[in-house]
Each structure stands twice: as C-alpha cells, then as structure tokens.
Design an enzyme around this catalytic site. Structure first.
Site, short mmCIF file in Angstrom:
data_model
loop_
_atom_site.label_atom_id
_atom_site.label_comp_id
_atom_site.label_asym_id
_atom_site.label_seq_id
_atom_site.Cartn_x
_atom_site.Cartn_y
_atom_site.Cartn_z
N GLU A 1 1.10 -0.77 -0.17
CA GLU A 1 -0.02 -0.55 0.30
C GLU A 1 1.04 1.27 -0.17
O GLU A 1 1.54 1.30 0.46
CB GLU A 1 -0.62 0.28 0.84
CG GLU A 1 -1.86 -1.63 1.20
CD GLU A 1 -2.87 -1.14 0.64
OE1 GLU A 1 -2.95 -0.12 0.02
OE2 GLU A 1 -3.69 -2.27 0.41
N CYS B 1 -3.02 8.18 3.89
CA CYS B 1 -2.93 7.64 1.99
C CYS B 1 -4.11 7.98 1.40
O CYS B 1 -3.85 7.96 0.39
CB CYS B 1 -3.07 6.33 2.62
SG CYS B 1 -3.49 4.84 3.20
P1 NAP Z 1 8.72 4.80 4.35
O1 NAP Z 1 9.30 5.52 4.87
O2 NAP Z 1 8.34 4.31 3.36
O3 NAP Z 1 8.68 3.77 5.84
C1 NAP Z 1 7.57 2.85 5.97
C2 NAP Z 1 7.90 1.97 6.98
O4 NAP Z 1 9.21 1.09 5.69
C3 NAP Z 1 9.15 2.00 7.54
O5 NAP Z 1 8.19 1.45 9.04
C4 NAP Z 1 9.77 2.56 7.78
O6 NAP Z 1 10.55 1.84 9.31
C5 NAP Z 1 9.97 0.67 6.69
N1 NAP Z 1 10.95 0.43 6.01
C6 NAP Z 1 11.71 1.51 5.97
N2 NAP Z 1 13.13 0.70 5.47
C7 NAP Z 1 13.02 -0.18 6.12
C8 NAP Z 1 14.02 -1.53 5.28
N3 NAP Z 1 15.25 -1.77 4.82
N4 NAP Z 1 13.18 -3.06 5.95
C9 NAP Z 1 12.31 -2.80 6.18
N5 NAP Z 1 11.45 -2.12 6.89
C10 NAP Z 1 11.52 -0.57 6.35
O7 NAP Z 1 6.73 5.25 4.57
P2 NAP Z 1 6.52 6.41 5.78
O8 NAP Z 1 7.26 7.87 5.12
O9 NAP Z 1 6.05 6.12 7.43
O10 NAP Z 1 4.80 6.86 5.37
C11 NAP Z 1 4.74 8.11 4.18
C12 NAP Z 1 4.02 7.19 2.94
O11 NAP Z 1 2.96 6.29 2.94
C13 NAP Z 1 3.28 8.63 2.18
O12 NAP Z 1 3.91 7.77 0.83
C14 NAP Z 1 1.73 7.61 2.47
O13 NAP Z 1 1.29 7.66 0.71
C15 NAP Z 1 2.13 5.85 2.51
N6 NAP Z 1 1.12 5.67 3.12
C16 NAP Z 1 0.18 4.31 2.55
C17 NAP Z 1 -0.71 3.91 2.78
C18 NAP Z 1 -1.63 3.49 1.77
O14 NAP Z 1 -3.02 2.28 2.65
N7 NAP Z 1 -2.02 2.89 0.65
C19 NAP Z 1 -1.45 4.15 4.47
C20 NAP Z 1 -0.34 5.14 4.67
C21 NAP Z 1 0.53 5.61 4.57
P3 NAP Z 1 11.70 3.04 9.76
O15 NAP Z 1 10.65 4.40 10.21
O16 NAP Z 1 12.00 2.99 10.78
O17 NAP Z 1 12.59 3.48 8.62
#
Ligand code: NAP
Length: 682
Positions: free
Chosen positions: A254, A293
């Site tokens: 997602e 999102c």
């Molecule tokens: P993100 O930076 O991509 O992080 C998402 C998750 O991935 C975090 O828990 C992060 O942990 C983890 N992560 C990063 N690198 C990883 C690795 N190498 N191995 C395992 N896990 C890893 O996204 P975000 O800033 O939290 O969220 C914002 C984005 O999410 C926006 O673009 C939004 O559109 C999207 N979103 C989408 C939905 C949907 O349902 N489509 C819902 C909510 C949000 P850390 O925090 O520890 O880095």
C-alpha cells in the site's frame, strides 16, 4: 524512556545507537528506540512455532471471540492512547480514526465468525461436479498459512495501521510481527504492552519491533505474508528483496496515491452537492494534517466554476484553527515531525513547477497554544494547476501533508482521463446528484481505483467520507497505490489462507469439509432429525420421508391459496412454445408440500426455520407423478449465547432433496433451522 521490542515472549530494549522520538507539537524528547541486537530470524521462527499452532487450532468462532474480547479490553483503555496520540500532532478527531477506528477493525473482523463457518479452515464456494456419474467431485478449502504475517507500517496511523492488519491475520489463524514506523512507534508500543498484558492472545501471536527492521526480510519464508504500507520507493525496494522473490512470499503493498475528488458538472454553486464537495475537500486537506494515504490530493472541477471553488475552499480553510491539538478550538494539529514537514516542503517545491499557491503559505503559519518554531506545523496549501494535461507534476508527486491541487476539466470523459494520470489510486470521489454522471464516471475510472465514493444529498448524513477505508470494504489500489488489497470483510482474511482444491468421492469430500454433498453416504437415523438436539445431529444424518402423489387438485388448491395463477399451472392450452407438456405444479407447491413431508410437527428441539440458502426447481412435476424427500443434515454452525438467559442453540442447515418416482431430483433447497442444544449451560 527507552521503548522496548517484544520478541520471543520478552520485552527487550535495543542496544547501541538510539533513534530519538520527538513530540510533534512541542519538539520535546519523548524517548529513544533501537532494535539493534534483535535476532529477526529467531523472532520469525518463534512466531511460526509458538504463535501459529494454537491460533491454527482455534475455529473461526473462537478466533472471533478472542478479537472481540481484545477490542473490549482496549476500548476500556482508550483514554491513555488519546493522551499519547496528541504527541503525534493528532487532534481528538484524528486520533479517533486511529484509535477507535483501529479497535473498530477488531470488532468488525470479530463479526466474521458468523460467516466463516465453524471450523479452523474455510470452505470456499460450492462443490463442483467433475464427473457424469457424480462419484467424483471437487471443492476448495482454505487453511491458515503456517507462517507469520510481517507488517511493516507507515507512521501516520500507529494504531489503526497495526490493528486493521493483525485483526485479519489473527482471524485467519496466523501470528504477526509488527514493525511500526519509528517516528510514532511509542503509541504502537503502548498498545502492544496492554495487549500482551491482557493475556487474551496465545503467546507468540504478536511480536513488536520498534526501531529499524533492516534485515528482517532476510528471514522470511514461503508460508509468511509480508504487508507493507509506506512510500513507493521503500515498498519497491523491499518487494524486490531476494527472499521475497526466491521464496514466493506474498507481498501486499500500500503506497503513495494521488487520489482525486471530482465536482460533477451538475453540482454548480448553490446546489447541495457543491457545498458537500467544499466541506469534503476542507476535511480531506486538514484531517490528520493531510497525512492520510487516501487524502484527496487532486481536486477536479468544471472549468466554468474553477474560481467559485477556489474562493469557497479558501474560505473553508480560513476557518481552520491550527495549533496544539489539546487546545480548545484547534482543528488541525502538527505533522508527525520535522522530517515529515521537510519531506512535504520538498514535494511542494516539485509541485510548484507546474502550479501556483492560491491559498496558504509554505513558510509561515499562525498557531494557537504552541510555538510554531518548535512544532511541525504547516498551513494548509491549495495549489492551482491551470493546465493539468501540460503540468503533470500534480499527477506524479505526493505531498504527504495538507497540500492539494485544484485543476479544471472539460467534461466527464476528461475528468476520467485526468484521474487515470495518477497511474492507479486508492480512491476517487465525485459529488453529483446526476446518476448518469455517476455512472459514466465510475464505469470510466473504476479500473484505476480501489474504492469510489459518490457524494450526494441523499447519502450525505450517513456517509463516512472520501478518505475513510472501511473494514468491510476493500482498501488498496492498483498501480502507483501499490497494487495491494486489504480489509474487505472476509476477502481480507483470505490473504492469509492457502486455497487448496480437493477432489474425491462426495463421501470423502463431505468428511473433510463437514458439509454434506449430494451423492455422499447418508446415515438414515432411527429417530426423526427434528427430535434430536444440536449436539446429537451429525452431518449426513438423513430422514427419508413418505411419498406424496401430486394431483391436478393440488395445483388448483395451491393457485387458489397463493393467488399464483401463472398460465403454465392453469391453462393446458397455453403451453405451445414452452418446455411444459401439461399443467405443471408450482415449484413453491413442491417445496411447501416437501415441508409437509419432512417436518415432524410436535414441539421439540427445532426452534424455528429462518429461511432458505439456495433453492432450485430442476424438473417439472405433473399431476400423476409422486414426490418424496431426502432430508439431510448438510452443515452445523455453532452459535454463542447473547445473554446468559439466552437459549443455547446452533444453526443446522438441512439439504432438502425432493425426488420423483424415478429417483430423480425435481427440487433442491437448503433450509436454515435453529436447533436447541442439550447442554443449556453453554
Ligand atoms: P516509509 O518511509 O516508506 O516507511 C514505511 C515503513 O517501512 C516504516 O515502518 C519504515 O521504518 C520501514 N522501512 C524502511 N526501510 C526498511 C527496510 N529496509 N526494511 C524494513 N522496513 C523498512 O513511509 P512513511 O514515511 O512511514 O509513510 C509515508 C508514506 O506512506 C506516504 O507516501 C503515504 O502515501 C504512504 N501510506 C500509504 C498508505 C496506504 O494504505 N496506501 C497508508 C499510509 C501511508 P522506519 O520508520 O524505521 O524507517
């Protein structure tokens, strides 16, 4: 305070370098976190070996009751989560979505215990006849996967993000390892502490990683399922992980989504739909500070009302008080942190290459009850992209904050085509009171969207809004949105079950599924099945009834009583060109007369008959033929008492196979009865 990971049955503080977690409103340090030193491989093995077996043994009703107990337990503690949630920058209303919306997911999934059957696995759809003689049939069962659900979540909904997913994998009988985004993980940790302390879940059903999860996917196996919510760039990187590819691990993604909200051409200023649209846009831009999102990033309106819409949205946003979410009157809090604000500003710079700001400012914001220089505050920003076909940034760049872009369209086809430039979105809405417009928009744009909302005056009051995914409806979207799908009632549970086709004799298939199939061995009972209690009945128990000879008088009497005087029953001269060779008995007569044959009238354990699941009239019955019934226990579904005084009972589905003097089936139906239990203490 140092946050703790919950791993292999223990609370463990990570070693080494710590990440600092900061209050989004005041900038104060909340605590630190690290996952260094955790053995991810051991954690996943622990989930598979300790958490999985007890969950898999439970039936769907047992898992559902577990979810309900947990939901009630967490509801009692909700105030403590609200307190902590303010620190993420969320207002009370934002937190309601996260906390009570999240717990609501547990309740909604708990209710699925009534539709998933009585077994630890699900029997999918109807059996399929795969032979002429009926001795060889097929069916599908769906059994819990023997792995772990690994959930990697985004920062914006630290509670909902966890609960909407774990509710589903627990319902399926699969344990979870949850990895919340670090920045807001303190709220997830607080709830997991309560969940573990409750003792409601079997040990191993839930583990938590606070801090980095780098390296976690090195240990996933083919029975695991990974769900990812976050940015497309992280998602794409993880989806390509060699273990995901080599072990064929399902990966549900997602990601970013440039959702559109469209003003229908009929919804001109002064109409109710125009006002609803403006209100919805205002909500979408300010709720959770735009960090949703599903947030409406693209606002599509007919060219001739562009200015009216711009003024109306500006007016609406002007009334939004920004500041400390604990302070009265504040409607919009802060972004989750400075990093998130910097990200939004970076995306805004990109968007400004093709748009201009028509409301708000990227550099200044008035706040109430807080220090704007310390908190991650931002004003809502409305952009105008006057030429959305030329300036494509609006369709490609997601600013994950209170930023949306207004753009004109020429007609509905143009609006549909513009929404598709988002390359796949979680949701799209249209405000219209014209059903033709709604139809054209939905038929045109559905292929590119996971969910669509049609906003009008008739549903406005009860409407849950553009941005709210519901536990009972699918959440996810194609293309840029990640191509994933979650929630959706029982559809969501299926992601954690392995669908297996089973083939064999109807008796064997019946024994496996515990759903009686035609052609399977029957157990002719000494006692009528209506004399037996729920516990005494077994799938396959059968009563063969007396015979009834069908007469012309039956047809006349039934036509008179029911008022159904359809020509095929009443007029022998009208049958030319039909399949009938004479006046045919009403199908409903056959079924009613069958009831007269299979019902054993005196008061007994059968409490009531509440309907039919399916019913087919498969062969015409003419006067002179006879009917007889094979009445067989097809399936039993346990029921729980609603109150201690309630009668203990279960649902028994009976197969009513009405056959004629040649033994051929003329009508078939499944009737639903409620049958008292012997043991009233249950
Ligand atoms: P993100 O930076 O991509 O992080 C998402 C998750 O991935 C975090 O828990 C992060 O942990 C983890 N992560 C990063 N690198 C990883 C690795 N190498 N191995 C395992 N896990 C890893 O996204 P975000 O800033 O939290 O969220 C914002 C984005 O999410 C926006 O673009 C939004 O559109 C999207 N979103 C989408 C939905 C949907 O349902 N489509 C819902 C909510 C949000 P850390 O925090 O520890 O880095």
């Amino acid at each position: 305070m140092q946050l703790q990971n919950y791993t292999c049955g223990e609370w463990v503080a990570g070693a080494g370098k710590q990440s600092e977690l900061v209050d989004a409103v005041s900038g104060e340090l909340i605590g630190t976190t690290s996952s260094t030193g955790l053995d991810f491989g051991r954690m996943l093995a622990y989930g598979r070996e300790v958490g999985g077996p007890p969950l898999r043994k439970m039936t769907f009703p047992e898992r559902g009751r577990m979810l309900k107990a947990l939901a009630l337990y967490l509801m009692d503690r909700k105030e403590s989560y609200y307190e902590l949630s303010y620190r993420t920058g969320a207002t009370k209303a934002d937190s309601w979505v996260d906390i009570e919306g999240g717990i609501g997911n547990l309740f909604a999934n708990a209710s699925l215990r009534r539709v998933l059957g009585n077994m630890p696995f699900y029997v999918d759809g109807d059996a399929i006849k795969t032979s002429k003689g009926g001795t060889f049939i097929g069916h599908h069962i769906m059994v819990p996967k023997e792995g772990v659900a690994v959930h990697i979540n985004a920062f914006n909904f630290p509670i909902w993000g966890m609960l909407e997913k774990v509710a589903v994998n627990w319902m399926a009988g699969v344990p979870a390892v949850v990895k919340p985004a670090t920045v807001t993980s303190y709220l997830t940790e607080a709830m997991v502490k309560d969940i573990v302390a409750s003792g409601i879940l079997p040990e191993g059903a839930l583990q938590l990683i606070v801090g980095s999860a780098e390296g976690l996917l090195d240990h996933v196996m083919h029975q695991d399922v990974v769900t990812f919510t976050g940015s497309a760039s992280t998602g794409r990187m993880l989806k390509k992980h060699t273990r995901i590819v080599d072990e064929s691990v399902p990966f549900n993604m997602e990601a970013d989504s440039l959702n559109a909200i469209v003003l229908g051409p009929d919804a001109t200023p002064g109409t109710e739909e125009f006002d609803l649209f403006i209100k919805e846009v205002g909500k979408e831009m300010t709720l959770k500070c735009g960090q949703r999102c599903t947030g409406a990033r693209r606002i599509l309106v007919p060219q001739n009302v562009l200015e009216d819409v711009q003024i109306a949205i500006g007016k609406r946003l002007g009334g939004t008080v920004i500041g400390d979410p604990r302070v009265d009157g504040v409607r919009m809090g802060a972004l989750a942190g400075q990093t998130q604000r910097n990200e939004v500003k970076r995306a805004l710079d990109e968007l400004l290459k093709g748009s201009q700001i028509v409301y708000g400012s990227a550099d200044s914001v008035d706040v109430k009850g807080a220090d704007a220089s310390k908190g991650a505050f931002m004003s809502p920003i409305l952009l105008l992209n006057a030429d959305p076909w030329k300036n494509q940034q609006s369709h490609n760049v997601e600013a994950f904050g209170p930023v949306s872009t207004l753009m004109p369209y020429t007609d509905i086809d143009d609006a549909v085509a513009l929404t598709k430039l988002g390359k796949g979105s979680l949701c799209a809405s249209i405000a219209t009171y014209d059903e033709k417009v709604a139809q054209q928009f939905v038929w045109g744009a559905a292929s590119h969207h996971g969910r669509m909302l049609i906003l009008n005056r008739e549903m406005a009051k009860e409407n849950t809004g553009h941005g709210s995914p519901l536990a009972t409806l699918v959440h996810g979207g194609p293309g840029r949105a990640g191509g994933g799908e979650e929630m959706g009632g029982k559809r969501g549970v299926m992601h954690y079950l392995q669908r297996t086709a089973i083939q064999g004799h109807p008796s064997t298939i019946t024994a496996i599924t515990q759903q009686y199939q035609q052609g399977a061995r029957m157990n002719i009972t000494k006692q009528h099945t209506f004399r037996m209690h729920f516990e005494e009945l077994h799938v396959g128990d059968t009563v063969i009834t007396d015979i009834h000879p069908v007469t012309l008088q039956d047809i006349e009497d039934f036509a008179h009583l029911s008022g159904d005087k359809f020509y095929a029953h009443m007029d022998a001269n009208s049958l030319e060109g039909t399949i009938f060779t004479g006046r045919v008995a009403h199908g409903y007569f056959i079924l009613s007369r069958a009831a007269g044959l299979f019902v054993d009238p005196p008061k007994g354990p059968v409490l009531l008959n509440y309907g039919l699941d399916e019913c087919r009239f498969v062969k015409p019955v003419y006067p002179g033929m006879t009917i007889q019934v094979r009445f067989t226990v097809k399936e039993k579904v346990d029921q729980e008492k609603r109150t201690p005084e309630d009668v203990a009972k279960g649902i028994v589905k009976f197969l009513v196979d009405v056959f004629d003097e040649t033994g051929e089936t003329v009508a078939i139906a499944t009737i639903l009865t409620m049958v008292k239990k012997l043991d009233q203490s249950l």
